[in-house]
Scaffold this motif. Structure first.
Motif, PDB file in Angstrom:
ATOM      1  N   VAL A 156       0.837  -1.204   0.000  1.00  0.00           N
ATOM      2  CA  VAL A 156       0.000   0.000   0.000  1.00  0.00           C
ATOM      3  C   VAL A 156       0.876   1.261   0.000  1.00  0.00           C
ATOM      4  O   VAL A 156       2.103   1.172   0.123  1.00  0.00           O
ATOM      5  CB  VAL A 156      -0.924   0.047   1.236  1.00  0.00           C
ATOM      6  CG1 VAL A 156      -1.887  -1.124   1.232  1.00  0.00           C
ATOM      7  CG2 VAL A 156      -0.112   0.066   2.521  1.00  0.00           C
ATOM      8  N   VAL A 164      -2.852  -0.299   7.960  1.00  0.00           N
ATOM      9  CA  VAL A 164      -3.140  -1.588   7.344  1.00  0.00           C
ATOM     10  C   VAL A 164      -2.440  -2.711   8.103  1.00  0.00           C
ATOM     11  O   VAL A 164      -3.016  -3.771   8.341  1.00  0.00           O
ATOM     12  CB  VAL A 164      -2.732  -1.589   5.856  1.00  0.00           C
ATOM     13  CG1 VAL A 164      -2.824  -2.985   5.283  1.00  0.00           C
ATOM     14  CG2 VAL A 164      -3.612  -0.623   5.070  1.00  0.00           C
ATOM     15  N   SER A 181       7.957   1.566   1.936  1.00  0.00           N
ATOM     16  CA  SER A 181       9.220   2.131   2.400  1.00  0.00           C
ATOM     17  C   SER A 181       9.162   2.488   3.890  1.00  0.00           C
ATOM     18  O   SER A 181      10.070   3.117   4.413  1.00  0.00           O
ATOM     19  CB  SER A 181       9.568   3.362   1.578  1.00  0.00           C
ATOM     20  OG  SER A 181       8.450   4.228   1.510  1.00  0.00           O
TER      21      SER A 181
END
Ligand SMILES: NC(=O)c1ccc[n+]([C@@H]2O[C@H](COP(=O)([O-])OP(=O)(O)OC[C@H]3O[C@@H](n4cnc5c(N)ncnc54)[C@H](O)[C@@H]3O)[C@@H](O)[C@H]2O)c1
Ligand SMILES: NC(=O)c1ccc[n+]([C@@H]2O[C@H](COP(=O)([O-])OP(=O)(O)OC[C@H]3O[C@@H](n4cnc5c(N)ncnc54)[C@H](O)[C@@H]3O)[C@@H](O)[C@H]2O)c1
Lengths: 209, 209
Positions: A156, A164, A181
């Motif tokens: 995502v 999430v 990241s």
DNA sequence: TGAGTGTTGATATTCAATTCACAATATAAG
DNA sequence: CTTATATTGTGAATTGAATATCAACACTCA
């Protein structure tokens, strides 16, 4: 008949076993039935000793004259790293990277498949994307519980990562492969793998200079 | 004033330095100016000792009361892993994965950028794709020599991997980041990094069972 | 047959990475 | 000033991974 005891193998060995198997599939495809440690080693940029050591750890024995029987070896590696009845995986975040991964992975392995994706973009949900059904993120908990999903791939947007991840843990996920990241931390007992191309490139940049 | 001698750092340390920097950028963004080893460690799932050890290796000293000065630390890490005048990277194989990578990476780092892509599909060549110019593969050697490219990311189809790798080596590339599912071998002195999601997923599958 | 070759499997060794343990130091609180 | 607390830096110990070494075995060929 091997007992189903849990072998405590080094992480590096597990990774190599997975790669051995990939190469062995190709060899079978080319009609080979047997292989020597030095052949396998060459294909993987390893030493023959290391190959033999790995195979020793999983308890596989070859023959001095014919090397290893590929079919048997593949089966044994499967016994070690695959779970008996297969494991279903979900992917969260059906963007560029998510699509690249699902289309690459689909059909790669018998016992391991990405069965469903989740996103919050209504353009993507409720239909098949890159070969698998994409649901709305709000359905994720129910799905994970119902289908007994243990592993999730996280792709995502960076901003959504923590939220999430929390949802996934709440839902009972046991392993996360995080490509965002944003580094995650997970509770004891949950397995986390992370990978970032920037790190690889920076390492290369350091090495070549 | 640090001499510009080549520090022989462990590979693992290099990878962590890259990640430290990523996290430190975020911290700066949040207004932090100083950070303790245990804070950095927590964000990276490491022990504080390991963080201090890494920083010791690059010769950075903090203060017992204020920890490390983020700005200075970032600068020093840059001095170690970035090359002076920046390094340009090319990507070969502008498919799903190639596009995901280029659009992700673009603008991520000052000293490191993917400047151009190559493909053999005429639909993709001769124009801008995912933000960067995509040329025909036949031009690769000339480009690499002229622009003095040292690093390439490989995301072509499996069948093309060996041929393309050979071209890259012929052209004088010094580091390859290989994402195809085909393992490569490279001559002495050339640096190779490989990554495959299947390996990561199989490792996770082993760990959660 | 018997020497020569090439292979596996296992133990020993070396090398690398991580963690432990603690001295040294700075700051804050009493 | 003195004590308590928190931090860094680092030698030593430990753990983990890779490599070297070699006995045992199987096959070949003279
Ligand atoms: N690790 C790597 O090497 C690597 C490479 C490329 C991209 N990335 C990272 O992977 C992630 C995805 O990259 P991308 O290029 O596919 O980006 P993208 O924007 O194309 O995809 C992100 C997807 O996540 C979805 N999303 C956003 N918030 C969500 C939420 N709360 N719930 C569910 N879905 C949500 C978006 O709708 C979108 O489909 C980014 O975090 C990016 O930084 C990592
Ligand atoms: N490492 C991973 O985790 C991972 C994930 C996904 C895909 N992959 C691999 O990455 C590669 C790319 O995957 P994808 O999904 O982008 O596939 P894709 O088919 O979308 O892209 C491949 C691209 O390579 C180009 N190409 C083919 N032959 C070429 C040649 N000789 N010269 C130049 N370009 C050439 C094609 O035109 C295409 O654009 C594949 O090898 C795939 O197996 C790896």
């Amino acid at each position: 008949m091997a007992k189903n005891t849990y072998l405590e193998l080094p992480g590096k060995t597990i990774e190599r076993l997975s790669q051995y198997r990939r190469i062995l599939y190709n060899s079978i495809h080319e009609g080979k039935t047997n292989i020597y440690s030095h052949e396998l080693a060459k294909m993987m940029n390893l030493t023959p000793v290391q190959v033999r050591r790995d195979l020793m750890l999983i308890g596989y024995s070859g023959s001095q004259s014919k090397g290893y029987v590929i079919k048997d070896l593949v089966a044994l590696i499967g016994k070690i790293i695959d779970s008996e009845k297969g494991q279903d995986i979900i992917l969260v975040g059906m963007g560029n990277l998510g699509r690249a991964i699902t289309s690459y992975f689909s059909g790669k392995r018998d016992k391991l498949s990405i069965v469903s994706a989740f996103d919050n973009d209504l353009q993507k949900t409720g239909r098949i994307v890159a070969g698998i059904p994409c649901h709305h993120i709000s359905q994720i908990k129910e799905f994970v519980k119902k289908e007994n999903i243990q592993i999730a791939v996280l792709t995502v947007s960076p901003e959504a990562t923590h939220d999430v991840a929390k949802m996934l843990l709440d839902a009972g996920i046991r392993g996360i492969l995080n490509y965002t990241s944003v580094p995650l931390t997970v509770p004891e007992g949950i397995h986390l793998e992370e990978y970032d191309i920037v790190t690889s490139l920076e390492k290369l940049a350091y090495l070549v200079k």
